[in-house]
Design a protein around this motif. Structure first.
Motif, PDB file in Angstrom:
ATOM      1  N   SER A 103      -4.551  10.263   3.565  1.00 36.39           N
ATOM      2  CA  SER A 103      -4.529   8.883   3.063  1.00 36.39           C
ATOM      3  C   SER A 103      -5.260   7.970   4.026  1.00 36.39           C
ATOM      4  N   PHE A 104      -6.084   7.095   3.474  1.00 40.81           N
ATOM      5  CA  PHE A 104      -6.900   6.198   4.290  1.00 40.81           C
ATOM      6  C   PHE A 104      -7.066   4.876   3.566  1.00 40.81           C
ATOM      7  N   GLU A 105      -7.425   3.867   4.337  1.00 39.32           N
ATOM      8  CA  GLU A 105      -7.571   2.500   3.823  1.00 39.32           C
ATOM      9  C   GLU A 105      -9.045   2.127   3.752  1.00 39.32           C
ATOM     10  N   ILE A 106      -9.468   1.583   2.628  1.00 39.49           N
ATOM     11  CA  ILE A 106     -10.826   1.052   2.472  1.00 39.49           C
ATOM     12  C   ILE A 106     -10.708  -0.471   2.440  1.00 39.49           C
ATOM     13  N   THR A 107     -11.321  -1.135   3.424  1.00 36.11           N
ATOM     14  CA  THR A 107     -11.206  -2.591   3.534  1.00 36.11           C
ATOM     15  C   THR A 107     -12.434  -3.322   2.994  1.00 36.11           C
ATOM     16  N   ARG A 138     -10.795  19.338  -4.793  1.00 29.91           N
ATOM     17  CA  ARG A 138     -10.393  18.061  -4.186  1.00 29.91           C
ATOM     18  C   ARG A 138      -9.985  17.088  -5.280  1.00 29.91           C
ATOM     19  N   TYR A 139      -8.995  16.278  -4.946  1.00 27.58           N
ATOM     20  CA  TYR A 139      -8.476  15.265  -5.864  1.00 27.58           C
ATOM     21  C   TYR A 139      -8.487  13.941  -5.122  1.00 27.58           C
ATOM     22  N   LEU A 140      -9.188  12.940  -5.654  1.00 30.02           N
ATOM     23  CA  LEU A 140      -9.218  11.608  -5.065  1.00 30.02           C
ATOM     24  C   LEU A 140      -8.378  10.692  -5.939  1.00 30.02           C
ATOM     25  N   ARG A 141      -7.390  10.036  -5.304  1.00 28.64           N
ATOM     26  CA  ARG A 141      -6.482   9.144  -6.037  1.00 28.64           C
ATOM     27  C   ARG A 141      -6.466   7.772  -5.383  1.00 28.64           C
ATOM     28  N   ASP A 142      -6.226   6.745  -6.216  1.00 29.67           N
ATOM     29  CA  ASP A 142      -6.122   5.378  -5.688  1.00 29.67           C
ATOM     30  C   ASP A 142      -4.684   5.103  -5.258  1.00 29.67           C
ATOM     31  N   ALA A 143      -4.404   3.866  -4.879  1.00 30.29           N
ATOM     32  CA  ALA A 143      -3.086   3.491  -4.345  1.00 30.29           C
ATOM     33  C   ALA A 143      -1.959   3.686  -5.351  1.00 30.29           C
ATOM     34  N   THR A 144      -2.271   3.641  -6.645  1.00 32.03           N
ATOM     35  CA  THR A 144      -1.241   3.816  -7.676  1.00 32.03           C
ATOM     36  C   THR A 144      -0.995   5.291  -7.976  1.00 32.03           C
ATOM     37  N   SER A 200     -17.656  -3.113  -0.926  1.00 26.44           N
ATOM     38  CA  SER A 200     -19.094  -3.307  -1.117  1.00 26.44           C
ATOM     39  C   SER A 200     -19.897  -2.348  -0.229  1.00 26.44           C
ATOM     40  N   GLN A 201     -19.249  -1.775   0.754  1.00 25.48           N
ATOM     41  CA  GLN A 201     -19.871  -0.863   1.722  1.00 25.48           C
ATOM     42  C   GLN A 201     -19.943   0.552   1.140  1.00 25.48           C
ATOM     43  N   PRO A 202     -21.109   1.233   1.218  1.00 23.06           N
ATOM     44  CA  PRO A 202     -21.153   2.645   0.813  1.00 23.06           C
ATOM     45  C   PRO A 202     -20.563   3.536   1.914  1.00 23.06           C
ATOM     46  N   TYR A 203     -19.967   4.652   1.506  1.00 23.00           N
ATOM     47  CA  TYR A 203     -19.332   5.575   2.444  1.00 23.00           C
ATOM     48  C   TYR A 203     -19.823   6.994   2.196  1.00 23.00           C
ATOM     49  N   ASN A 204     -19.875   7.765   3.275  1.00 23.65           N
ATOM     50  CA  ASN A 204     -20.093   9.204   3.181  1.00 23.65           C
ATOM     51  C   ASN A 204     -18.756   9.869   3.480  1.00 23.65           C
ATOM     52  N   ILE A 205     -18.415  10.878   2.688  1.00 23.69           N
ATOM     53  CA  ILE A 205     -17.147  11.579   2.858  1.00 23.69           C
ATOM     54  C   ILE A 205     -17.466  13.050   3.120  1.00 23.69           C
ATOM     55  N   TYR A 206     -16.770  13.619   4.109  1.00 22.52           N
ATOM     56  CA  TYR A 206     -17.024  14.991   4.533  1.00 22.52           C
ATOM     57  C   TYR A 206     -15.737  15.808   4.557  1.00 22.52           C
ATOM     58  N   TYR A 207     -15.878  17.112   4.303  1.00 21.61           N
ATOM     59  CA  TYR A 207     -14.833  18.070   4.651  1.00 21.61           C
ATOM     60  C   TYR A 207     -15.034  18.445   6.109  1.00 21.61           C
ATOM     61  N   PRO A 229     -14.016   2.014  -5.877  1.00 20.44           N
ATOM     62  CA  PRO A 229     -13.907   0.994  -6.924  1.00 20.44           C
ATOM     63  C   PRO A 229     -13.367  -0.348  -6.423  1.00 20.44           C
ATOM     64  N   LYS A 230     -12.464  -0.306  -5.437  1.00 18.33           N
ATOM     65  CA  LYS A 230     -11.889  -1.544  -4.893  1.00 18.33           C
ATOM     66  C   LYS A 230     -11.315  -1.254  -3.514  1.00 18.33           C
ATOM     67  N   THR A 231     -10.947  -2.309  -2.803  1.00 17.49           N
ATOM     68  CA  THR A 231     -10.309  -2.113  -1.507  1.00 17.49           C
ATOM     69  C   THR A 231      -8.905  -1.565  -1.726  1.00 17.49           C
ATOM     70  N   GLY A 232      -8.352  -0.970  -0.679  1.00 17.28           N
ATOM     71  CA  GLY A 232      -6.983  -0.463  -0.768  1.00 17.28           C
ATOM     72  C   GLY A 232      -6.861   0.947  -0.221  1.00 17.28           C
ATOM     73  N   LYS A 233      -5.705   1.529  -0.489  1.00 14.32           N
ATOM     74  CA  LYS A 233      -5.376   2.847   0.024  1.00 14.32           C
ATOM     75  C   LYS A 233      -5.839   3.927  -0.965  1.00 14.32           C
ATOM     76  N   TYR A 234      -6.419   4.981  -0.415  1.00 11.32           N
ATOM     77  CA  TYR A 234      -6.858   6.134  -1.200  1.00 11.32           C
ATOM     78  C   TYR A 234      -6.298   7.402  -0.575  1.00 11.32           C
ATOM     79  N   THR A 235      -6.122   8.417  -1.394  1.00 12.56           N
ATOM     80  CA  THR A 235      -5.631   9.704  -0.916  1.00 12.56           C
ATOM     81  C   THR A 235      -6.533  10.800  -1.462  1.00 12.56           C
ATOM     82  N   MET A 236      -6.922  11.708  -0.566  1.00 11.12           N
ATOM     83  CA  MET A 236      -7.649  12.895  -0.998  1.00 11.12           C
ATOM     84  C   MET A 236      -6.761  14.099  -0.710  1.00 11.12           C
ATOM     85  N   GLN A 237      -6.547  14.896  -1.744  1.00  7.57           N
ATOM     86  CA  GLN A 237      -5.763  16.116  -1.613  1.00  7.57           C
ATOM     87  C   GLN A 237      -6.709  17.295  -1.780  1.00  7.57           C
ATOM     88  N   ILE A 238      -6.509  18.337  -0.968  1.00  2.00           N
ATOM     89  CA  ILE A 238      -7.398  19.495  -0.975  1.00  2.00           C
ATOM     90  C   ILE A 238      -6.574  20.764  -1.180  1.00  2.00           C
TER      91      ILE A 238
END
Length: 158
Positions: free
Chosen positions: A43-47, A74-80, A50-57, A123-132
């Motif tokens: 779980s991580f926070e995107i503040t 991999r499963y990417l989920r938003d704060a909800t 508008s900023q592009p991000y690179n995501i790595y394993y 899509p928006k700021t907030g908390k995201y979770t990636m499950q592997i």
């Protein structure tokens, strides 16, 4: 004096590697046995959306790992908890013909960093979770020592 210089160089290399990282985390796989039911979450926070991000394993395996590749889902989920995406990825850990390991090795352990998403806009700021979850169907999958992710700010594209 020479030893101090070596220590400083190593510290700079380690500290300077992930200056753009907003999140970096690993989960150790107990005894190097990755069970299908064991699906680590990060779980991580995107503040700044508008900023592009690179995501790595981030992956560490032993040379005793029995395959040249590794399939992960991999499963990417938003704060909800809403799933934004899920995807099956193949990571090539060794040359399929020669068996020569890819990645950075020390002894019989090899570290890998695989790009998952380039210039991704959340899509928006907030908390995201990636499950592997491992998707090799061998249960447990042997000689995978740790799995993780890195989220880095990408260089702006013009």
């Amino acid at each position: 004096m020479r030893r101090l210089g070596l220590v400083l160089c190593i510290a700079l290399l380690i500290g300077g590697c992930d200056t753009n990282a907003v999140y970096k985390e690993y989960t150790d796989i107990e005894d190097g046995k990755w069970y299908i039911k064991n699906a680590p979450s990060f779980s991580f926070e995107i503040t700044d959306a508008s900023q592009p991000y690179n995501i790595y394993y981030n992956l560490r395996n032993s040379l005793s790992y029995g395959y040249f590749n590794l399939y992960l889902t991999r499963y990417l989920r938003d704060a909800t908890g809403k799933e934004i995406e899920s995807r099956l990825d193949e990571l090539v850990l060794m040359d399929p013909k020669t068996g020569k390991p890819n990645g950075d090795g020390l002894g019989d352990l090899f570290d890998h960093k695989f790009l998952i998403k380039r210039n991704y806009h959340f899509p928006k700021t907030g908390k995201y979770t990636m499950q592997i979850r491992q998707y090799m169907r061998q249960d447990p999958l042997l000689n995978i020592m740790s799995i993780g992710i890195t989220v880095e700010k990408a260089a702006p594209t013009h």
